[in-house]
Design a protein around this motif. Structure first.
Motif, PDB file in Angstrom:
ATOM      1  N   PHE A 142      -0.964  30.691  58.752  1.00  7.86           N
ATOM      2  CA  PHE A 142      -0.123  29.735  57.676  1.00  7.86           C
ATOM      3  C   PHE A 142       1.075  30.303  57.584  1.00  7.86           C
ATOM      4  O   PHE A 142       1.699  31.356  58.075  1.00  7.86           O
ATOM      5  CB  PHE A 142      -0.921  29.987  56.446  1.00  7.86           C
ATOM      6  N   LEU A 143       2.212  29.627  56.887  1.00  4.58           N
ATOM      7  CA  LEU A 143       3.543  29.826  56.584  1.00  4.58           C
ATOM      8  C   LEU A 143       3.555  29.862  55.063  1.00  4.58           C
ATOM      9  O   LEU A 143       3.321  29.100  54.367  1.00  4.58           O
ATOM     10  CB  LEU A 143       4.453  29.097  56.917  1.00  4.58           C
ATOM     11  N   GLU A 144       3.880  31.024  54.543  1.00  4.93           N
ATOM     12  CA  GLU A 144       3.424  31.247  53.052  1.00  4.93           C
ATOM     13  C   GLU A 144       5.016  31.142  52.550  1.00  4.93           C
ATOM     14  O   GLU A 144       5.869  31.970  52.886  1.00  4.93           O
ATOM     15  CB  GLU A 144       3.115  32.358  52.565  1.00  4.93           C
ATOM     16  N   LEU A 145       5.238  30.263  51.538  1.00  6.74           N
ATOM     17  CA  LEU A 145       6.599  30.127  51.026  1.00  6.74           C
ATOM     18  C   LEU A 145       6.332  31.142  49.630  1.00  6.74           C
ATOM     19  O   LEU A 145       5.704  30.893  48.712  1.00  6.74           O
ATOM     20  CB  LEU A 145       7.059  28.505  50.384  1.00  6.74           C
ATOM     21  N   ILE A 146       7.599  32.115  49.688  1.00  8.65           N
ATOM     22  CA  ILE A 146       7.213  33.196  48.650  1.00  8.65           C
ATOM     23  C   ILE A 146       8.574  33.025  47.612  1.00  8.65           C
ATOM     24  O   ILE A 146       9.503  32.702  48.044  1.00  8.65           O
ATOM     25  CB  ILE A 146       7.215  34.526  49.319  1.00  8.65           C
ATOM     26  N   PRO A 147       8.288  32.744  46.209  1.00 10.81           N
ATOM     27  CA  PRO A 147       9.705  32.367  45.571  1.00 10.81           C
ATOM     28  C   PRO A 147      10.564  33.548  45.534  1.00 10.81           C
ATOM     29  O   PRO A 147       9.749  34.680  45.017  1.00 10.81           O
ATOM     30  CB  PRO A 147       9.062  32.040  44.224  1.00 10.81           C
ATOM     31  N   ALA A 148      11.709  33.367  45.666  1.00 14.62           N
ATOM     32  CA  ALA A 148      12.676  34.629  45.436  1.00 14.62           C
ATOM     33  C   ALA A 148      13.049  34.709  43.818  1.00 14.62           C
ATOM     34  O   ALA A 148      14.281  34.353  43.449  1.00 14.62           O
ATOM     35  CB  ALA A 148      14.000  34.239  46.171  1.00 14.62           C
ATOM     36  N   THR A 149      12.123  35.452  43.331  1.00  9.20           N
ATOM     37  CA  THR A 149      12.559  35.652  41.988  1.00  9.20           C
ATOM     38  C   THR A 149      12.826  37.298  41.934  1.00  9.20           C
ATOM     39  O   THR A 149      12.663  38.076  42.622  1.00  9.20           O
ATOM     40  CB  THR A 149      11.074  35.446  41.132  1.00  9.20           C
ATOM     41  N   PRO A 150      13.346  37.155  40.562  1.00 10.07           N
ATOM     42  CA  PRO A 150      13.878  38.758  40.232  1.00 10.07           C
ATOM     43  C   PRO A 150      12.667  39.672  40.391  1.00 10.07           C
ATOM     44  O   PRO A 150      12.574  40.876  40.960  1.00 10.07           O
ATOM     45  CB  PRO A 150      14.474  38.856  38.856  1.00 10.07           C
ATOM     46  N   GLY A 151      11.386  39.339  39.840  1.00  6.92           N
ATOM     47  CA  GLY A 151      10.180  40.144  39.663  1.00  6.92           C
ATOM     48  C   GLY A 151       9.733  40.293  41.085  1.00  6.92           C
ATOM     49  O   GLY A 151       9.482  41.461  41.473  1.00  6.92           O
ATOM     50  N   MET A 152       9.733  39.198  41.938  1.00  6.38           N
ATOM     51  CA  MET A 152       9.310  39.508  43.462  1.00  6.38           C
ATOM     52  C   MET A 152      10.131  40.611  44.239  1.00  6.38           C
ATOM     53  O   MET A 152       9.908  41.766  44.879  1.00  6.38           O
ATOM     54  CB  MET A 152       9.485  38.335  44.290  1.00  6.38           C
ATOM     55  N   ASP A 153      11.544  40.694  44.042  1.00  9.68           N
ATOM     56  CA  ASP A 153      12.530  41.463  44.498  1.00  9.68           C
ATOM     57  C   ASP A 153      12.276  42.809  43.979  1.00  9.68           C
ATOM     58  O   ASP A 153      12.128  43.930  44.688  1.00  9.68           O
ATOM     59  CB  ASP A 153      13.999  40.939  44.154  1.00  9.68           C
ATOM     60  N   GLU A 154      11.753  42.936  42.538  1.00  7.41           N
ATOM     61  CA  GLU A 154      11.832  44.189  42.036  1.00  7.41           C
ATOM     62  C   GLU A 154      10.590  44.733  42.679  1.00  7.41           C
ATOM     63  O   GLU A 154      10.546  46.043  43.160  1.00  7.41           O
ATOM     64  CB  GLU A 154      11.485  44.114  40.631  1.00  7.41           C
ATOM     65  N   VAL A 155       9.400  44.261  42.815  1.00 10.79           N
ATOM     66  CA  VAL A 155       7.960  44.864  43.246  1.00 10.79           C
ATOM     67  C   VAL A 155       8.274  45.241  44.740  1.00 10.79           C
ATOM     68  O   VAL A 155       7.932  46.315  45.092  1.00 10.79           O
ATOM     69  CB  VAL A 155       6.975  43.948  43.158  1.00 10.79           C
ATOM     70  N   PHE A 156       8.764  44.157  45.641  1.00 10.56           N
ATOM     71  CA  PHE A 156       8.856  44.444  47.069  1.00 10.56           C
ATOM     72  C   PHE A 156       9.976  45.587  47.400  1.00 10.56           C
ATOM     73  O   PHE A 156       9.642  46.591  48.181  1.00 10.56           O
ATOM     74  CB  PHE A 156       9.429  43.305  47.753  1.00 10.56           C
ATOM     75  N   THR A 157      10.982  45.698  46.302  1.00  7.91           N
ATOM     76  CA  THR A 157      11.860  46.677  46.515  1.00  7.91           C
ATOM     77  C   THR A 157      11.186  48.171  46.130  1.00  7.91           C
ATOM     78  O   THR A 157      11.602  49.156  46.913  1.00  7.91           O
ATOM     79  CB  THR A 157      13.277  46.599  45.919  1.00  7.91           C
TER      80      THR A 157
END
Length: 179
Positions: A145-160
């Motif tokens: 599959f190809l997952e579309l992940i929303p570029a939210t501030p929360g995603m950036d914070e957790v991944f960072t």
């Protein structure tokens, strides 16, 4: 393209994911044989708004995330036999590669772009980092599959946060809580 805190850009692949039979054994392999860690473990993840192939769904999974360089590696272990994008891959070809995660500014707009290319929406669910992910199925010729992940501030914070933990990781505290 906007640069994210963990060194990837919006519009790029930020994640490679694998469906696994035993998440602890898989984490051990990634640590011992691939020198990748630390891992952030979430014992149960389910969203009450899951839609799988157009129908309401309820799949419970354990997930772990770690970084290899600037790429997030996600391990997913299904905890039930409910119909899901995870069980679908296992039944189709067994455990292993599941999806690439593409970070996008607008998930709904990208769903339309991929549908115009012949992809089908296979799964959608809200995520705690904000917004909803969508798994697109490009058919049998695609590796997963190809997952579309929303570029939210929360995603950036957790991944960072997870990426920073991997920089100069010395092998200590190899499995950590997700939150």
């Amino acid at each position: 393209m906007t640069m994210l805190g963990f060194g990837q850009r919006v519009g790029q692949i930020i994640q490679m994911a694998y469906v696994v039979e035993d998440i602890r054994a898989s984490i051990d392999w990634w640590i011992k044989d691939a020198n990748t860690g630390p891992w952030f473990l979430l014992d149960h993840f389910w969203a009450d708004d899951q839609v799988y192939r157009g129908e309401s769904s309820m799949a419970d999974v354990t997930i772990a995330m770690g970084f290899a360089g600037h790429m997030c590696i996600e391990l997913i272990q299904p905890l039930d036999n409910n119909l899901s994008v995870y069980r679908e891959i296992i039944e189709r070809r067994g455990y292993g590669f599941h999806h690439v995660g593409l970070c996008v500014a607008d998930v709904d707009a990208e769903i339309a772009v991929y549908e115009a290319r012949g992809y089908e929406l296979a799964f959608r669910a809200k995520v705690p980092t904000g917004g909803a992910v969508a798994y697109m199925d490009g058919g049998a010729a695609n590796p997963g599959f190809l997952e579309l992940i929303p570029a939210t501030p929360g995603m950036d914070e957790v991944f960072t946060k997870f990426w920073r933990a991997s920089v100069d990781w010395d092998g200590s505290d190899p499995v950590r809580p997700f939150g």
